[in-house]
Write a protein that holds these residues in place. Structure first.
Motif, PDB file in Angstrom:
ATOM      1  N   SER B  57      38.299  30.346  37.961  1.00 47.73           N
ATOM      2  CA  SER B  57      38.637  31.603  38.610  1.00 47.73           C
ATOM      3  C   SER B  57      38.278  31.553  40.086  1.00 47.73           C
ATOM      4  O   SER B  57      39.048  31.979  40.946  1.00 47.73           O
ATOM      5  CB  SER B  57      37.869  32.758  37.968  1.00 47.73           C
ATOM      6  OG  SER B  57      38.233  32.900  36.623  1.00 47.73           O
ATOM      7  N   GLN B  61      41.140  31.608  42.777  1.00 51.43           N
ATOM      8  CA  GLN B  61      41.206  32.986  43.253  1.00 51.43           C
ATOM      9  C   GLN B  61      42.045  33.838  42.290  1.00 51.43           C
ATOM     10  O   GLN B  61      42.882  34.622  42.711  1.00 51.43           O
ATOM     11  CB  GLN B  61      41.822  33.036  44.658  1.00 51.43           C
ATOM     12  CG  GLN B  61      41.003  32.304  45.701  1.00 51.43           C
ATOM     13  CD  GLN B  61      39.707  33.016  46.006  1.00 51.43           C
ATOM     14  OE1 GLN B  61      38.719  32.882  45.276  1.00 51.43           O
ATOM     15  NE2 GLN B  61      39.705  33.795  47.061  1.00 51.43           N
ATOM     16  N   LYS B  62      41.794  33.610  41.034  1.00 51.43           N
ATOM     17  CA  LYS B  62      42.593  34.279  39.999  1.00 51.43           C
ATOM     18  C   LYS B  62      41.826  34.160  38.698  1.00 51.43           C
ATOM     19  O   LYS B  62      41.465  33.047  38.300  1.00 51.43           O
ATOM     20  CB  LYS B  62      43.936  33.563  39.881  1.00 51.43           C
ATOM     21  CG  LYS B  62      44.912  34.224  38.943  1.00 51.43           C
ATOM     22  CD  LYS B  62      46.321  33.756  39.221  1.00 51.43           C
ATOM     23  CE  LYS B  62      47.344  34.569  38.440  1.00 51.43           C
ATOM     24  NZ  LYS B  62      46.870  35.076  37.157  1.00 51.43           N
ATOM     25  N   ASN B  64      42.828  35.531  35.648  1.00 48.19           N
ATOM     26  CA  ASN B  64      43.619  35.693  34.429  1.00 48.19           C
ATOM     27  C   ASN B  64      43.003  36.722  33.469  1.00 48.19           C
ATOM     28  O   ASN B  64      43.062  36.567  32.252  1.00 48.19           O
ATOM     29  CB  ASN B  64      43.802  34.352  33.718  1.00 48.19           C
ATOM     30  CG  ASN B  64      45.054  33.644  34.184  1.00 48.19           C
ATOM     31  OD1 ASN B  64      45.354  33.648  35.374  1.00 48.19           O
ATOM     32  ND2 ASN B  64      45.817  33.086  33.264  1.00 48.19           N
ATOM     33  N   TYR B  94      46.493  35.693  29.369  1.00 45.58           N
ATOM     34  CA  TYR B  94      45.527  36.567  30.041  1.00 45.58           C
ATOM     35  C   TYR B  94      44.515  37.122  29.049  1.00 45.58           C
ATOM     36  O   TYR B  94      44.832  37.350  27.879  1.00 45.58           O
ATOM     37  CB  TYR B  94      46.246  37.746  30.706  1.00 45.58           C
ATOM     38  CG  TYR B  94      46.863  37.383  32.040  1.00 45.58           C
ATOM     39  CD1 TYR B  94      46.288  37.776  33.231  1.00 45.58           C
ATOM     40  CD2 TYR B  94      48.028  36.616  32.090  1.00 45.58           C
ATOM     41  CE1 TYR B  94      46.838  37.425  34.445  1.00 45.58           C
ATOM     42  CE2 TYR B  94      48.588  36.255  33.300  1.00 45.58           C
ATOM     43  CZ  TYR B  94      47.988  36.674  34.478  1.00 45.58           C
ATOM     44  OH  TYR B  94      48.534  36.323  35.679  1.00 45.58           O
ATOM     45  N   ASP B 121      42.692  40.512  37.823  1.00 46.31           N
ATOM     46  CA  ASP B 121      43.937  40.318  38.575  1.00 46.31           C
ATOM     47  C   ASP B 121      44.757  41.598  38.669  1.00 46.31           C
ATOM     48  O   ASP B 121      45.639  41.723  39.519  1.00 46.31           O
ATOM     49  CB  ASP B 121      44.779  39.232  37.915  1.00 46.31           C
ATOM     50  CG  ASP B 121      44.113  37.880  38.017  1.00 46.31           C
ATOM     51  OD1 ASP B 121      43.321  37.671  38.948  1.00 46.31           O
ATOM     52  OD2 ASP B 121      44.380  37.013  37.152  1.00 46.31           O
ATOM     53  N   ILE B 314      51.525  41.297  39.126  1.00 45.57           N
ATOM     54  CA  ILE B 314      50.590  40.225  39.476  1.00 45.57           C
ATOM     55  C   ILE B 314      51.356  38.989  39.939  1.00 45.57           C
ATOM     56  O   ILE B 314      50.969  38.322  40.893  1.00 45.57           O
ATOM     57  CB  ILE B 314      49.691  39.877  38.264  1.00 45.57           C
ATOM     58  CG1 ILE B 314      48.705  41.014  38.002  1.00 45.57           C
ATOM     59  CG2 ILE B 314      48.952  38.570  38.492  1.00 45.57           C
ATOM     60  CD1 ILE B 314      47.922  40.879  36.714  1.00 45.57           C
TER      61      ILE B 314
END
Lengths: 341, 341
Positions: B57, B61-62, B64, B94, B121, B314
């Motif tokens: 993550s 930069q994510k 999920n 996700y 997100d 998203i």
DNA sequence: CTGAAAGCGCTTACAG
DNA sequence: CTGAAAGCGCTTACAG
């Protein structure tokens, strides 16, 4: 202004100071000049700075998240357990991540993998109806992640649990039926691989024995999925058979509802001809007609206790002995079993 | 062996290769010798390697993860929405993080902060009954985090929503009562700051108007917390007053249950003297006595649609126009309103 | 085919 | 009182 949330670096840059200083200023670290502290705090507030929990987790090797694997959140009992877990966890600064197994072994195993991948600090689990093989759970414990079971006990694992006294609850239910004059009590049981189902069955059998009520195997009918429909069908079949029936102890409230429907449809009177008691004291058992007597389980309390146990284990330096916490049930008598004396 | 979960570094060390190579071997990266790939994969399996989602993550930069803020999961309707969200999210890889506001503004704001801190997100929210000020939500949108509302619409925000046609549902309910011969229909309404409550009230008023049923303000009673108890009390008071009543449209099923209790206690017959319709088609509305007629809302579908909308946002390169998806309701007639013709 | 380096956001031991 | 550096676990552009 850049998009996305503000970081320590952004603040440092704008103030022409180092990240270290910003970090320290933000957490009342001793030895920071009041001026810099003030400007940092103000800028942080202005930009709505929120510490990045992901970065903190990585840095601290600790997510402050506890994972929960639960059969289904739509069950009222489980949803109260979740509330208890959330409240107790939140009080200690922990977040909760919930996965539903939908009573499927495979989904349970996947959920545990997902939660372990998310590096939860501990795991609270109530196994699915299908789960017989425990390898996926043993792996977790071997890897050193604390795990606590709730409601559905698991045998042969070195882990703490918080459960309800299913044996005693069932005993109380059946004793109550006997005292209402029932002599031919059917048990709509749960699947045998769930310890709670076996305990309830034991309670049923003990009560019969203590009161010297004769028993034959025909009086126990296993309801695998615990649905109302299934129980209604099972009960209807029994009523059509030649067995004598004047009481029903259902392993859960939905099964109890199914029994009520079946008995009504068969044209018998409740509780006069057949008295019925469920288990779990479902939220609206009092609203159906007749109100379903039941064994009340303290769901919220169970959630709190489970959360406390896991937090204890997470904070313990070394693995202590596993405990088992048993919560009391309570018999709630309603019209489905209340005969006049 | 070290405790805790195995990392790429552990595998690299044991195999005397670099982390880069392990990483690439694990993900079928082109240009890795079959031998190293094989040994890496084998060791990973042996040690039960799971990619560290936290590290991923941070790097990507994510997270999920999609965050959900919901009034209360113990409500059957909301728990079905959650199931829909989870299924749709899981299908796209996700995870879901749920926070309950317990219908409190402050807890809602805290939940949103926690979720934003966890760098979800996107956010799916259904506001609390208390929420009037929207600043905490606007902040999130300004910071560029996608947000979708479900069930409880919010006005004056540039965000997509998925809702049910509350106006039409209410209209259908009241029209049905009118067709059963009701001419004096009480509306147990929800709090005015909820748009769903206002829409249902509008539907009620429109139906009365279309059928030229006279109306006075006394026929609307606001039930703030939506509990059964509150509605029962309100209904009892009404019954004791001098107002003529032959029908009730309750803003939710619990209020409908309260109305049933009150009417029964007052010794009136349902539906002959007073016909009753609820809203939401609660799981067991069919099991109470008399079965409560209701407006069924597609909770699971709502959850799926909300999840799909947020995932779209998203994955969109730039913010598109916000959409509003309206799902149909369905009138379910049961004994509480079924008069013989 | 493989490795060293940089960086995601944060903290903290070590220097100054 | 403040800063540079290292490191949490991972990926990937850049070299070789």
């Amino acid at each position: 202004m850049k998009s996305g949330q503000v970081t320590i670096k952004d603040i440092a840059k704008e103030l022409n100071i180092s990240c270290s200083t910003v970090s320290r200023a933000l957490k009342d670290f001793p030895g920071i000049s009041p001026t810099t502290r003030k400007s940092v705090v103000e800028l942080a507030k202005k930009y709505n700075y929120r510490p990045n929990a992901i970065a903190l987790s990585l840095r601290n090797q600790k997510t402050n998240v506890i994972g929960v694997v639960i059969p289904e959140t739509v069950h009222f009992f489980f949803s109260t357990v979740i509330s208890g877990i959330e409240d107790a966890a939140m009080k200690e600064g922990y977040n909760v991540m919930i996965c539903q197994s939908n009573e499927k072994y495979e989904r349970e195993a996947d959920s545990i993998d997902a939660l372990m991948g998310a590096r939860v600090d501990g795991l609270l689990v109530s196994i699915s109806r299908e789960t017989a093989d425990l390898a996926h759970l043993k792996k977790v414990v071997d890897e050193g992640t604390p795990m606590v079971f709730f409601d559905r006990l698991v045998e042969g694992m070195n882990a703490s649990s918080v459960i309800v006294d299913d044996y005693q609850g069932a005993y109380d239910a059946v004793e109550h039926l006997i005292k209402q004059g029932c002599k031919h009590i059917v048990h709509l049981s749960g699947p045998d691989n769930l310890i709670i189902a076996r305990k309830r069955k034991e309670g049923y059998l003990s009560a019969l024995e203590d009161y010297q009520i004769p028993f034959t195997e025909e009086y126990i009918v296993e309801c695998r999925n615990g649905s109302e429909i299934e129980a209604e069908k099972a009960m209807s079949d029994l009523l059509k058979s030649s067995i004598k029936i004047d009481g029903v102890f259902a392993n859960n409230d939905l099964a109890g509802l199914g029994a009520i429907s079946a008995v009504k449809k068969a044209g018998k009177s409740i509780p006069k001809d057949i008295a019925i008691v469920g288990f779990s004291n479902w939220q609206f058992s009092s609203l159906i007609n007749p109100g379903l007597s039941s064994i009340s389980q303290p769901g919220y309390e169970m959630g709190c206790e489970a959360a406390k146990l896991i937090l204890e284990e997470i904070n313990a330096k070394e693995k202590g002995k596993s405990q088992i916490k048993i919560l009391d049930t309570e018999l709630i008598v309603r019209d489905s079993s209340k005969r006049l004396h």
